[in-house]
Design a protein around this motif. Structure first.
Motif, short mmCIF file in Angstrom:
data_model
loop_
_atom_site.label_atom_id
_atom_site.label_comp_id
_atom_site.label_asym_id
_atom_site.label_seq_id
_atom_site.Cartn_x
_atom_site.Cartn_y
_atom_site.Cartn_z
N GLU A 28 47.58 31.89 29.53
CA GLU A 28 47.53 30.43 29.53
C GLU A 28 47.49 29.84 30.94
O GLU A 28 46.68 28.96 31.23
N GLU A 54 38.47 34.21 26.60
CA GLU A 54 39.13 35.23 25.79
C GLU A 54 38.39 36.56 25.87
O GLU A 54 39.01 37.62 25.94
N LYS A 112 53.45 38.83 26.73
CA LYS A 112 52.37 38.97 25.76
C LYS A 112 51.24 39.83 26.32
O LYS A 112 50.64 40.63 25.60
N ASP A 115 52.46 43.38 26.13
CA ASP A 115 52.45 43.87 24.76
C ASP A 115 51.04 44.25 24.32
O ASP A 115 50.82 45.31 23.74
N GLN A 116 50.12 43.37 24.58
CA GLN A 116 48.75 43.65 24.16
C GLN A 116 48.18 44.85 24.86
O GLN A 116 47.48 45.67 24.25
N LEU A 119 49.67 48.00 23.30
CA LEU A 119 49.09 48.34 22.00
C LEU A 119 47.70 48.94 22.19
O LEU A 119 47.32 49.89 21.51
N VAL A 126 46.01 57.65 20.65
CA VAL A 126 46.18 58.37 19.39
C VAL A 126 45.18 59.51 19.16
O VAL A 126 45.59 60.64 18.92
N MET A 152 50.20 59.28 15.44
CA MET A 152 50.52 57.86 15.52
C MET A 152 52.00 57.64 15.79
O MET A 152 52.38 56.82 16.61
N PHE A 153 52.83 58.38 15.08
CA PHE A 153 54.27 58.24 15.31
C PHE A 153 54.64 58.62 16.73
O PHE A 153 55.43 57.94 17.39
N TYR A 156 52.96 55.58 19.07
CA TYR A 156 53.54 54.25 18.89
C TYR A 156 55.06 54.26 18.95
O TYR A 156 55.69 53.30 19.34
N TYR B 27 45.89 31.58 17.67
CA TYR B 27 46.58 30.63 18.54
C TYR B 27 45.63 29.66 19.23
O TYR B 27 45.81 28.45 19.18
N GLU B 28 44.62 30.19 19.85
CA GLU B 28 43.68 29.36 20.62
C GLU B 28 42.98 28.33 19.74
O GLU B 28 42.88 27.16 20.09
N PHE B 57 54.78 28.19 18.58
CA PHE B 57 54.23 29.48 18.13
C PHE B 57 55.32 30.54 18.07
O PHE B 57 55.48 31.23 17.06
N LYS B 111 43.97 39.00 14.90
CA LYS B 111 44.55 40.31 15.24
C LYS B 111 45.72 40.15 16.20
O LYS B 111 46.75 40.79 16.04
N LYS B 112 45.55 39.29 17.18
CA LYS B 112 46.62 39.12 18.16
C LYS B 112 47.87 38.55 17.51
O LYS B 112 48.99 38.95 17.83
N GLN B 116 51.46 40.53 17.42
CA GLN B 116 52.71 39.96 17.92
C GLN B 116 53.77 39.89 16.84
O GLN B 116 54.95 40.16 17.09
N LEU B 119 55.20 43.36 16.26
CA LEU B 119 56.13 43.78 17.30
C LEU B 119 57.47 43.08 17.13
O LEU B 119 58.53 43.68 17.30
N LEU B 159 53.99 51.48 13.23
CA LEU B 159 52.97 50.52 13.66
C LEU B 159 51.56 51.08 13.63
O LEU B 159 50.63 50.44 13.18
N GLY B 160 51.44 52.28 14.14
CA GLY B 160 50.12 52.89 14.20
C GLY B 160 49.48 52.90 12.82
O GLY B 160 48.33 52.50 12.65
N LEU B 163 48.91 49.22 11.41
CA LEU B 163 47.82 48.47 12.01
C LEU B 163 46.44 49.05 11.71
O LEU B 163 45.44 48.50 12.08
N THR B 164 46.44 50.19 11.04
CA THR B 164 45.17 50.78 10.61
C THR B 164 44.74 50.03 9.36
O THR B 164 45.47 50.01 8.38
#
Lengths: 186, 186
Positions: A28, A54, A112, A115-116, A119, A126, A152-153, A156, B27-28, B57, B111-112, B116, B119, B159-160, B163-164
């Motif tokens: 942002e 983006e 954020k 985090d992204q 991921l 993987v 994956m385990f 992640y 978000y955007e 948010f 996706k974002k 989030q 997580l 998560l892995g 998220l699949t």
DNA sequence: TTCTTTTGAATGAATATCATTCATTTTTCT
DNA sequence: AGAAAAATGAATGATATTCATTCAAAAGAA
């Protein structure tokens, strides 16, 4: 005075600068004008290389994740260590290997971003870990059928520890190693 | 015509609407005006309840994560099942339990948002799983010292798989259950 | 080599879209 | 009625994005 560069060079320059600023100030708070100014070009130029802010952000993260994965995996390629040895020797933490930005990307503003990026790194890691496990399975070092789930385990699962910031690098590595060895019955 | 409501009610209304729109469009792409319009109030009102769009948010995600965790854990409280039973019985997937939005929140645009949210759910789940493991350890069902690390792996590791998106709910649950039972030596 | 043409990289003013602020209006409560 | 709280929406300031125009430099002609 106007400076022209090879498209590839310029694109890379924009990606690097964007990564740096996004990582420092967050998505942002970083404007396209900031990025352009930091390079010394007009804002409009960014749109010649990326369709939107983006998209630029995504590309920057994508590329940086590649670099991190490369640093992380790159060193020990096709050797013949046992899985247990690999785990004991591994940097464990992507951050530990990074020589550029990653470790500086902590803090509230850029959570954020961090985090992204994490991921994305996991996503790329993987399939590589999957190969490692596959090989170990063939050598009889582990016996679990669903190698993909296991991979994956393993990947992640580290996120929880990695994203905890009141731990030293050492601590994180150690705890990850110990759990992996336990969980995979090594 | 102007409608006045209890602050708590209005705040909740804003949170719910925000969650819905952020989840649908990301978000955007969701503006404060969109949210206000959807409720039928002026944009300025949102700022009476939340200091910024980002704070709104964060609150929306935070609260929704609480709901999901509640749905996920809520059902089986302080019972006396073994850890293995708990794992075999569990919904495994947060999504499976959700009756509101979560499962609809897939796709490229959001996706974002989804990441989030996931997580945040993990973050809230860890201490609860930690208690489960702690109890199991005392009962001698598992023997691993670093319970916190184990809890993190159990939670984030999912998560892995979660998220699949090319897997059915059933598949995900099954694979998660099997790995957990293997990894924890149950 | 020197001049001309052409390409596409780079510019930056203009536009559109918000996030955010706040003076004002309306409702509620005492 | 008067005070307090809730709601309004016009105004402001950023900034993402567009695009007509400018210019550096490579390619070709002389």
């Amino acid at each position: 005075m106007r400076v022209t560069k090879e498209p590839e060079v310029r694109k890379q320059e924009i990606l690097n600068t964007a990564l740096k600023l996004f990582g420092e100030k967050g998505y942002e708070k970083t404007s396209i004008t900031d990025i352009a100014k930091a390079i010394g070009v007009a804002q409009g130029l960014c749109y010649r290389y990326f369709p939107s802010k983006e998209a630029l952000f995504d590309s920057a993260i994508e590329q940086y994740a590649d670099i991190l994965v490369e640093q992380y995996i790159g060193s020990d390629k096709g050797n013949d260590k046992t899985l247990r040895q690999i785990i004991e020797d591994m940097p464990s933490t992507v951050e530990e290997r990074d020589t550029t930005y990653y470790s500086a990307f902590h803090g509230a503003e850029n959570k954020k971003f961090h985090d992204q990026l994490s991921l994305k790194v996991c996503e790329k890691l993987v399939p590589l870990v999957e190969k490692l496990l596959q090989r170990a399975k063939q050598k009889g070092e582990i016996q679990f059928d669903d190698i993909q789930a296991a991979a994956m385990f393993c990947v992640y699962g580290q996120l929880g520890i990695l994203l905890t910031d009141d731990l030293t690098q050492e601590d994180k590595s150690k705890r990850i190693r110990e759990f992996l060895i336990f969980a995979l019955h090594l």
